[in-house]
Write a protein that holds these residues in place. Sequence first.
Motif, mmCIF file in Angstrom:
data_model
loop_
_atom_site.group_PDB
_atom_site.id
_atom_site.type_symbol
_atom_site.label_atom_id
_atom_site.label_comp_id
_atom_site.label_asym_id
_atom_site.label_seq_id
_atom_site.Cartn_x
_atom_site.Cartn_y
_atom_site.Cartn_z
ATOM 1 N N ALA A 136 -17.652 -6.529 6.364
ATOM 2 C CA ALA A 136 -18.660 -6.002 7.304
ATOM 3 C C ALA A 136 -19.474 -4.682 6.825
ATOM 4 N N GLN A 137 -18.279 -3.718 6.493
ATOM 5 C CA GLN A 137 -18.683 -2.393 6.146
ATOM 6 C C GLN A 137 -19.835 -2.283 5.006
ATOM 7 N N ARG A 138 -19.301 -3.418 3.872
ATOM 8 C CA ARG A 138 -20.206 -3.697 2.641
ATOM 9 C C ARG A 138 -21.722 -4.157 3.163
ATOM 10 N N SER A 139 -21.579 -4.968 4.352
ATOM 11 C CA SER A 139 -22.924 -5.501 4.541
ATOM 12 C C SER A 139 -23.553 -4.509 5.409
ATOM 13 N N THR A 198 -17.424 -0.093 -1.353
ATOM 14 C CA THR A 198 -16.854 -0.882 -0.574
ATOM 15 C C THR A 198 -16.664 -2.274 -1.021
ATOM 16 N N SER A 199 -17.385 -2.706 -2.261
ATOM 17 C CA SER A 199 -16.974 -3.980 -2.755
ATOM 18 C C SER A 199 -15.569 -3.796 -3.273
ATOM 19 N N GLU A 200 -15.492 -2.921 -4.029
ATOM 20 C CA GLU A 200 -13.950 -2.688 -4.554
ATOM 21 C C GLU A 200 -13.049 -2.744 -3.627
ATOM 22 N N LEU A 201 -13.296 -1.915 -2.200
ATOM 23 C CA LEU A 201 -12.540 -2.164 -1.228
ATOM 24 C C LEU A 201 -12.265 -3.620 -0.726
ATOM 25 N N LEU A 202 -13.385 -4.270 -0.753
ATOM 26 C CA LEU A 202 -13.031 -5.771 -0.289
ATOM 27 C C LEU A 202 -12.353 -6.547 -1.107
ATOM 28 N N GLU A 203 -12.522 -6.332 -2.641
ATOM 29 C CA GLU A 203 -11.826 -6.893 -3.461
ATOM 30 C C GLU A 203 -10.198 -6.739 -3.301
ATOM 31 N N SER A 225 -4.194 -8.813 6.716
ATOM 32 C CA SER A 225 -4.780 -9.842 7.394
ATOM 33 C C SER A 225 -6.051 -10.218 7.006
ATOM 34 N N ALA A 226 -6.750 -11.241 7.741
ATOM 35 C CA ALA A 226 -7.928 -11.635 7.712
ATOM 36 C C ALA A 226 -8.981 -10.735 8.247
ATOM 37 N N VAL A 227 -8.445 -10.152 9.478
ATOM 38 C CA VAL A 227 -9.278 -9.072 10.102
ATOM 39 C C VAL A 227 -9.773 -8.183 9.004
ATOM 40 N N ASP A 228 -8.666 -7.644 8.250
ATOM 41 C CA ASP A 228 -9.209 -6.560 7.248
ATOM 42 C C ASP A 228 -9.985 -6.822 6.298
ATOM 43 N N VAL A 229 -10.108 -8.176 5.948
ATOM 44 C CA VAL A 229 -11.188 -8.729 4.817
ATOM 45 C C VAL A 229 -12.276 -8.774 5.887
ATOM 46 N N VAL A 230 -12.589 -9.221 6.780
ATOM 47 C CA VAL A 230 -13.747 -9.274 7.692
ATOM 48 C C VAL A 230 -14.532 -7.759 7.814
ATOM 49 N N GLY A 231 -13.459 -7.051 8.087
ATOM 50 C CA GLY A 231 -13.771 -5.611 8.319
ATOM 51 C C GLY A 231 -14.556 -5.033 7.171
ATOM 52 N N GLN A 253 -23.977 3.722 -4.268
ATOM 53 C CA GLN A 253 -22.504 3.983 -4.808
ATOM 54 C C GLN A 253 -21.696 3.490 -3.835
ATOM 55 N N SER A 254 -22.113 3.738 -2.309
ATOM 56 C CA SER A 254 -21.073 3.478 -1.287
ATOM 57 C C SER A 254 -20.881 1.781 -1.447
#
Length: 287
Positions: free
Chosen positions: A167-170, A141-146, A158-164, A136-137
Amino acid sequence: LDLHAAVLRIEEARAQRGVTAASLWPSLSANASYARTRISETTPTGLLFSSLGNINIPGAAAISVPNPYNQYQLGANVSWELDLFGRVRRSVEAADANIEGSIEDQHAVLVALLGDVAQSYIELRGAQLRKATAEQSIGTTSELLELTEQRRAAGVASAVDVVGASAQRSVTRAQLPTFDLAITQAINQLSRLLGREPESLRAELDAAAPIPPLPSAVPVGLPAELARRRPDIRKAEASLHAATAQIGVAVAGLFPRLTLSGGGGFQSETLGNLTQWASRFGSIGPT
């Protein structure tokens, strides 16, 4: 398998008790034999036999002592120890206590087995629940990344937010193999506890289920009786009982044993005369 072995030890103790209790009754044995014997003529016994074989008494039949000679025998023996000082009775008492100890050993193995099964089952359901939470997490996190990628495309992230977010999903996704390993270990542990081969319970336990709830109350009973519910304490009591009875056996060994014994049967040089009344022999008396 340990529980099965404990059950077999109970049967072994009961069989041993039967062997011990059999000493309270007379023992009976039967035998049959045949022998052909030759006595050396150069020994005193053989010389005497040879001399008797050549004696002729006037008016009497000739004495014949054959050498070699045959001997056929059918016989039976009986003996009975009178348990005057309780040696056998205390041995039976010790055997009864050993049976109680074996039963408590089985109870101890059963309690340990049930505890291990319950613990492994709860670990299995806990690992499945953690895996479901992680999945579920991952979705969250996938929805948050999208959403973060959309915000970056709109220029509000920013790009840093996307990378973060990626990384959280990974990190969450990397936990799934750990949960799968815990689930497999719990299923194999349950299989071993039930004497089954590994993975034999996979189809039955692979589907997630809730963790069993705790009982609202545990029927402990009186606190003074709680200790006596432990199989190891009851086993210790049975061992003490057996040791006390063995002291009685040792004390009885200081006194004489009285055994009534007897034996008899038929004995003859020829097979045709073996069952004649004159061929009987026997003895009886105390020891």
